[in-house]
Design a protein around this motif. Structure first.
Motif, PDB file in Angstrom:
ATOM      1  N   ILE A  64       0.848  -1.186   0.000  1.00  0.00           N
ATOM      2  CA  ILE A  64       0.000   0.000   0.000  1.00  0.00           C
ATOM      3  C   ILE A  64       0.887   1.241   0.000  1.00  0.00           C
ATOM      4  N   PHE A  65       0.771   2.053  -1.057  1.00  0.00           N
ATOM      5  CA  PHE A  65       1.536   3.289  -1.167  1.00  0.00           C
ATOM      6  C   PHE A  65       0.614   4.465  -0.876  1.00  0.00           C
ATOM      7  N   ILE A  66       0.917   5.196   0.181  1.00  0.00           N
ATOM      8  CA  ILE A  66       0.099   6.338   0.597  1.00  0.00           C
ATOM      9  C   ILE A  66       0.695   7.613  -0.008  1.00  0.00           C
ATOM     10  N   THR A  67      -0.140   8.364  -0.730  1.00  0.00           N
ATOM     11  CA  THR A  67       0.351   9.628  -1.291  1.00  0.00           C
ATOM     12  C   THR A  67       0.541  10.655  -0.187  1.00  0.00           C
ATOM     13  N   HIS A  68      -0.442  10.762   0.717  1.00  0.00           N
ATOM     14  CA  HIS A  68      -0.368  11.697   1.844  1.00  0.00           C
ATOM     15  C   HIS A  68      -1.405  11.286   2.871  1.00  0.00           C
ATOM     16  N   THR A  69      -1.335  11.876   4.048  1.00  0.00           N
ATOM     17  CA  THR A  69      -2.105  11.360   5.179  1.00  0.00           C
ATOM     18  C   THR A  69      -3.351  12.177   5.512  1.00  0.00           C
ATOM     19  N   HIS A  70      -3.893  12.917   4.567  1.00  0.00           N
ATOM     20  CA  HIS A  70      -5.197  13.525   4.812  1.00  0.00           C
ATOM     21  C   HIS A  70      -6.242  12.416   4.879  1.00  0.00           C
ATOM     22  N   PHE A 158       3.089  12.696  -2.185  1.00  0.00           N
ATOM     23  CA  PHE A 158       3.845  12.063  -3.252  1.00  0.00           C
ATOM     24  C   PHE A 158       2.947  11.723  -4.425  1.00  0.00           C
ATOM     25  N   GLY A 159       3.447  12.000  -5.628  1.00  0.00           N
ATOM     26  CA  GLY A 159       2.917  11.356  -6.813  1.00  0.00           C
ATOM     27  C   GLY A 159       3.763  10.118  -7.052  1.00  0.00           C
ATOM     28  N   TYR A 160       3.168   9.096  -7.656  1.00  0.00           N
ATOM     29  CA  TYR A 160       3.898   7.847  -7.888  1.00  0.00           C
ATOM     30  C   TYR A 160       3.854   7.459  -9.363  1.00  0.00           C
ATOM     31  N   ARG A 161       5.022   7.167  -9.908  1.00  0.00           N
ATOM     32  CA  ARG A 161       5.111   6.550 -11.234  1.00  0.00           C
ATOM     33  C   ARG A 161       5.325   5.054 -11.037  1.00  0.00           C
ATOM     34  N   ASP A 165       5.849  -4.591 -16.582  1.00  0.00           N
ATOM     35  CA  ASP A 165       5.324  -5.343 -17.728  1.00  0.00           C
ATOM     36  C   ASP A 165       5.304  -4.508 -19.003  1.00  0.00           C
ATOM     37  N   GLY A 166       6.285  -3.619 -19.151  1.00  0.00           N
ATOM     38  CA  GLY A 166       6.359  -2.792 -20.340  1.00  0.00           C
ATOM     39  C   GLY A 166       5.354  -1.667 -20.391  1.00  0.00           C
ATOM     40  N   ALA A 167       4.660  -1.381 -19.271  1.00  0.00           N
ATOM     41  CA  ALA A 167       3.655  -0.326 -19.217  1.00  0.00           C
ATOM     42  C   ALA A 167       3.963   0.605 -18.045  1.00  0.00           C
ATOM     43  N   SER A 168       3.304   1.759 -18.034  1.00  0.00           N
ATOM     44  CA  SER A 168       3.558   2.728 -16.969  1.00  0.00           C
ATOM     45  C   SER A 168       2.302   3.543 -16.672  1.00  0.00           C
ATOM     46  N   LEU A 169       2.197   3.976 -15.418  1.00  0.00           N
ATOM     47  CA  LEU A 169       1.151   4.921 -15.038  1.00  0.00           C
ATOM     48  C   LEU A 169       1.720   5.896 -14.022  1.00  0.00           C
ATOM     49  N   PHE A 170       1.055   7.031 -13.895  1.00  0.00           N
ATOM     50  CA  PHE A 170       1.429   8.018 -12.891  1.00  0.00           C
ATOM     51  C   PHE A 170       0.167   8.478 -12.197  1.00  0.00           C
ATOM     52  N   PHE A 171       0.223   8.517 -10.848  1.00  0.00           N
ATOM     53  CA  PHE A 171      -0.892   8.987 -10.042  1.00  0.00           C
ATOM     54  C   PHE A 171      -0.426  10.173  -9.209  1.00  0.00           C
ATOM     55  N   THR A 172      -1.158  11.272  -9.275  1.00  0.00           N
ATOM     56  CA  THR A 172      -0.709  12.486  -8.602  1.00  0.00           C
ATOM     57  C   THR A 172      -1.046  12.540  -7.119  1.00  0.00           C
ATOM     58  N   GLY A 173      -1.974  11.668  -6.642  1.00  0.00           N
ATOM     59  CA  GLY A 173      -2.528  11.980  -5.331  1.00  0.00           C
ATOM     60  C   GLY A 173      -3.241  13.313  -5.458  1.00  0.00           C
ATOM     61  N   ASP A 174      -3.167  14.173  -4.460  1.00  0.00           N
ATOM     62  CA  ASP A 174      -3.762  15.508  -4.535  1.00  0.00           C
ATOM     63  C   ASP A 174      -2.693  16.485  -5.005  1.00  0.00           C
ATOM     64  N   PHE A 175      -3.037  17.294  -5.996  1.00  0.00           N
ATOM     65  CA  PHE A 175      -2.004  18.137  -6.597  1.00  0.00           C
ATOM     66  C   PHE A 175      -2.594  19.422  -7.144  1.00  0.00           C
ATOM     67  N   GLU A 176      -2.003  20.535  -6.723  1.00  0.00           N
ATOM     68  CA  GLU A 176      -2.316  21.840  -7.280  1.00  0.00           C
ATOM     69  C   GLU A 176      -1.061  22.397  -7.927  1.00  0.00           C
ATOM     70  N   ASN A 177      -1.168  22.820  -9.163  1.00  0.00           N
ATOM     71  CA  ASN A 177      -0.020  23.384  -9.834  1.00  0.00           C
ATOM     72  C   ASN A 177       0.462  24.625  -9.074  1.00  0.00           C
TER      73      ASN A 177
END
Length: 293
Positions: A64-70, A158-161, A165-177
């Motif tokens: 389990i990868f936690i982006t942040h603890t909110h 944290f965002g996670y890449r 299996d030759g594929a990729s995804l990226f999840f931002t968690g919560d993110f404001e530019n």
């Protein structure tokens, strides 16, 4: 590699007749590798429904990868039922908070205090290990590689890449530019602007070319105008990220809690009309949506 959305809501769970289509549970994404290794991004209330599907295949190993603890990203953790059964192995990954100097183990320990939950942490039967992730340092989970990057939010996020299996995804968690907090005439304006340029380049590199980009798109432009600094993105900023990163598919998630199914249907239609060149690559995430990469 494939992934499935178990929770797509932001801030607070929103069950009820107006959210049946897209779902009312908070953030949780299941990833499965071709070797059936289990990776979970965030532990919002959606993780409870995911847990039900795992009970028949125990013992399990869950990462389990936690982006942040909110709360909306961890509130399902005490209800992840495999933690109550021996022979299961649960690895929980997260950052070292620079303000509290606490590791990710604090999230579960606080939730399982006497005042908040009827079961004590000592009563958990699974083998639970807490692991600290650091920006830019890749973590290997079986055949998968997960690389964290710090993204702008009013807590360590944290965002996670994920590559496998030759594929990729990226999840931002919560993110404001992030934007420049200084005025052009201020002494720190130019140095901070340089920092923003470098950070944007880092973000683009982390997202570049992914098969799936999953982003926080909580607000419309009108809503964002009075919510700037709350730490969330917009539909427009999500599309901009995907175009700049040349992502193959974009999934918009972390739906604002007052957003109904009808609202999201309307927004989706409008986005496709506004971005006809992007229509076949643009998706509004909903619970149960499963994607093979």
């Amino acid at each position: 590699m494939k992934f499935k959305f178990w929770g797509v809501r932001g801030s607070i769970p929103t069950p009820g007749p107006m959210t049946v289509k897209y779902g009312g549970n908070t953030t949780c994404i299941e990833i499965r590798t071709e070797r059936d290794e289990l990776i979970i991004l965030d532990a919002g209330t959606g993780i409870h429904a995911l847990a039900q599907t795992l009970l028949g295949s125990m013992p399990i190993t869950a990462n389990i990868f936690i982006t942040h603890t909110h709360w909306d990203h961890i509130q399902g953790l005490p209800f992840f039922l495999p933690i109550f059964f021996k022979n299961n192995r649960i690895n929980i990954y997260g950052g070292l908070d620079p303000v509290t100097d606490e590791n990710i183990n604090r999230a579960l320990s606080v939730q399982l205090q006497y005042s908040y939950f009827p079961i004590h942490e000592a009563q958990l039967k699974a083998r639970i290990e807490y692991l600290t992730v650091r920006p830019g340092e890749t973590v290997s989970v079986g055949s998968a590689r997960i690389t964290p990057i710090i993204l702008n939010h009013p807590v360590l996020n944290f965002g996670y890449r994920v590559e496998c299996d030759g594929a990729s995804l990226f999840f931002t968690g919560d993110f404001e530019n992030p934007v420049n907090i200084y005025q052009p005439e201020d002494d720190y304006y130019e140095s901070f602007q340089l920092f923003l340029v470098e950070k944007n380049q880092e973000i683009q590199a982390a997202m570049r070319g992914v098969d799936a980009l999953i982003v926080d798109s909580s607000y419309t432009d009108e809503e964002y105008a009075i919510r700037q600094g709350w730490g969330h993105g917009t539909y427009r900023s999500g599309i901009k990220l995907a175009i700049e990163a040349n992502a193959k598919r974009l999934f918009l998630t972390h739906h604002e809690p007052t957003r109904t199914d009808a609202d999201l249907d309307r927004i989706y239609r409008e986005l496709k009309e506004q971005h006809p060149h992007f229509t076949d690559r643009l998706f509004i995430a909903h619970e149960g949506m499963e994607v093979c990469l």
